[in-house]
Design an enzyme around this catalytic site. Sequence first.
Site, PDB file in Angstrom:
ATOM      1  N   CYS A  42     -12.676  -3.364  -4.197  1.00 39.10           N
ATOM      2  CA  CYS A  42     -13.840  -2.885  -3.441  1.00 39.10           C
ATOM      3  C   CYS A  42     -14.210  -1.502  -3.974  1.00 39.10           C
ATOM      4  O   CYS A  42     -13.469  -0.924  -4.789  1.00 39.10           O
ATOM      5  CB  CYS A  42     -13.466  -2.774  -1.969  1.00 39.10           C
ATOM      6  N   HIS A  65      -2.748  -0.399  -2.227  1.00 43.22           N
ATOM      7  CA  HIS A  65      -1.585  -1.270  -2.071  1.00 43.22           C
ATOM      8  C   HIS A  65      -1.556  -2.349  -3.152  1.00 43.22           C
ATOM      9  O   HIS A  65      -1.903  -3.495  -2.905  1.00 43.22           O
ATOM     10  CB  HIS A  65      -1.594  -1.902  -0.672  1.00 43.22           C
ATOM     11  N   HIS A 111      -6.249   5.235   1.882  1.00 44.21           N
ATOM     12  CA  HIS A 111      -6.079   4.891   3.307  1.00 44.21           C
ATOM     13  C   HIS A 111      -6.383   6.059   4.241  1.00 44.21           C
ATOM     14  O   HIS A 111      -6.554   5.862   5.437  1.00 44.21           O
ATOM     15  CB  HIS A 111      -4.639   4.451   3.566  1.00 44.21           C
ATOM     16  N   HIS A 154       0.688   1.257   9.817  1.00 42.26           N
ATOM     17  CA  HIS A 154      -0.111   1.135   8.585  1.00 42.26           C
ATOM     18  C   HIS A 154      -0.670   2.525   8.259  1.00 42.26           C
ATOM     19  O   HIS A 154      -1.116   3.238   9.162  1.00 42.26           O
ATOM     20  CB  HIS A 154      -1.242   0.120   8.781  1.00 42.26           C
ATOM     21  N   GLU A 204      -3.383   3.640   7.146  1.00 38.02           N
ATOM     22  CA  GLU A 204      -4.731   3.953   7.630  1.00 38.02           C
ATOM     23  C   GLU A 204      -4.710   4.277   9.129  1.00 38.02           C
ATOM     24  O   GLU A 204      -5.382   5.210   9.587  1.00 38.02           O
ATOM     25  CB  GLU A 204      -5.697   2.783   7.360  1.00 38.02           C
ATOM     26  N   THR A 227     -10.187  -0.478   9.184  1.00 42.82           N
ATOM     27  CA  THR A 227     -11.305  -1.075   8.435  1.00 42.82           C
ATOM     28  C   THR A 227     -10.995  -2.458   7.869  1.00 42.82           C
ATOM     29  O   THR A 227     -11.899  -3.155   7.410  1.00 42.82           O
ATOM     30  CB  THR A 227     -11.675  -0.168   7.236  1.00 42.82           C
ATOM     31  N   SER A 252      -3.063  -4.891   3.992  1.00 37.67           N
ATOM     32  CA  SER A 252      -3.558  -5.446   5.252  1.00 37.67           C
ATOM     33  C   SER A 252      -4.685  -6.447   5.011  1.00 37.67           C
ATOM     34  O   SER A 252      -4.667  -7.571   5.528  1.00 37.67           O
ATOM     35  CB  SER A 252      -4.048  -4.302   6.150  1.00 37.67           C
ATOM     36  N   ASN A 253      -5.666  -6.079   4.180  1.00 37.54           N
ATOM     37  CA  ASN A 253      -6.819  -6.978   4.023  1.00 37.54           C
ATOM     38  C   ASN A 253      -6.412  -8.275   3.324  1.00 37.54           C
ATOM     39  O   ASN A 253      -6.972  -9.326   3.594  1.00 37.54           O
ATOM     40  CB  ASN A 253      -7.977  -6.255   3.337  1.00 37.54           C
TER      41      ASN A 253
END
Length: 316
Positions: free
Chosen positions: A17, A46, A79, A129, A131, A170, A229-230
């Site tokens: 991204c 990550h 993050h 996490h 973030e 996010t 996470s994503n």
Amino acid sequence: MTLPPLTLYLAAPRGFCAGVDRAIKIVELALQKWGAPVYVRHEIVHNKFVVDDLRAKGAVFVEELDECPDDRPVIFSAHGVPKSVPAAAQARAMIAVDATCPLVTKVHNEAARHSADGLQMVMIGHEGHPETVGTMGQLPEGEVVLVETEADVAGLVVRDPSKLAYITQTTLSVDDTAGIVAALQARFPAIVGPHKEDICYATTNRQAAVKAIAPKIDALLVIGAPNSSNSKRLVEVGRAAGCAYAQLVQRAVDIDWRALEGIGAVGITAGASAPEVLVNEVIDAFRARYDTTVELVETAQETVEFKVPRVLRESV
Ligand code: SF4
């Protein structure tokens, strides 16, 4: 030898991204500007492949600022970091470059604005996490309370139910988060939401692409790191969309070929911190075993780009 036929449905968008792209560029430009070593607090993004590559170029990854010398530049990861971290770097007169994704910074600013208006924040996110730690650390202790699930909402203790706002990590599941927000609104009707969705465009787009390929496939492989996470959310979204076999793989070597025996259609996507070179590696591994047809399933086009901080822009 005749190879068995197989169709690979390649989700688009997938992979890097704009925030990850910018964070990697920041480390590379910092190495150009100041030479090695450049310290990076926490994995810049990550992904082991990305981190190893930057390490080979002279980046040193540390968990805490205490591990960095005063006289070398330090970069904060995409993050985001609690406010105390840049403050500590400043107190030590260090050169610090913030690679926090602008979409994470937007959430930090939102939290600060609501707090200035006297609202306590409810953060929807995953405990521990980076973030979540960074966002909660924008405000003094007790000003942000964390919920991870719909069930957490029932037990939430707040200062004043009429003075609340919520923010989110996010990279959450769009669908799970909608359920938690509905539970918050049911219990605290006055709760204020974000002006614009906190879950970022990249997370939303990658989840939508997985939903689009799910009906066509027997198995889904998500290329990403176990602490991303994503990427983990993409596996969950695939399963929720009806794909019984959905697995996270870091590289082609992680593919469980026996689990894929007898299937004819596989979906491939990649988390926001996984480089395209790893997607190609996985496709090549399929080509070596199957008569592979690759079909692109594009649900959105992304044109978002973030500038690097001025101190590095000027150096190029
Ligand atoms: S996943 Fe979203 S918030 Fe995270 S770095 Fe990428 S664009 Fe930014």
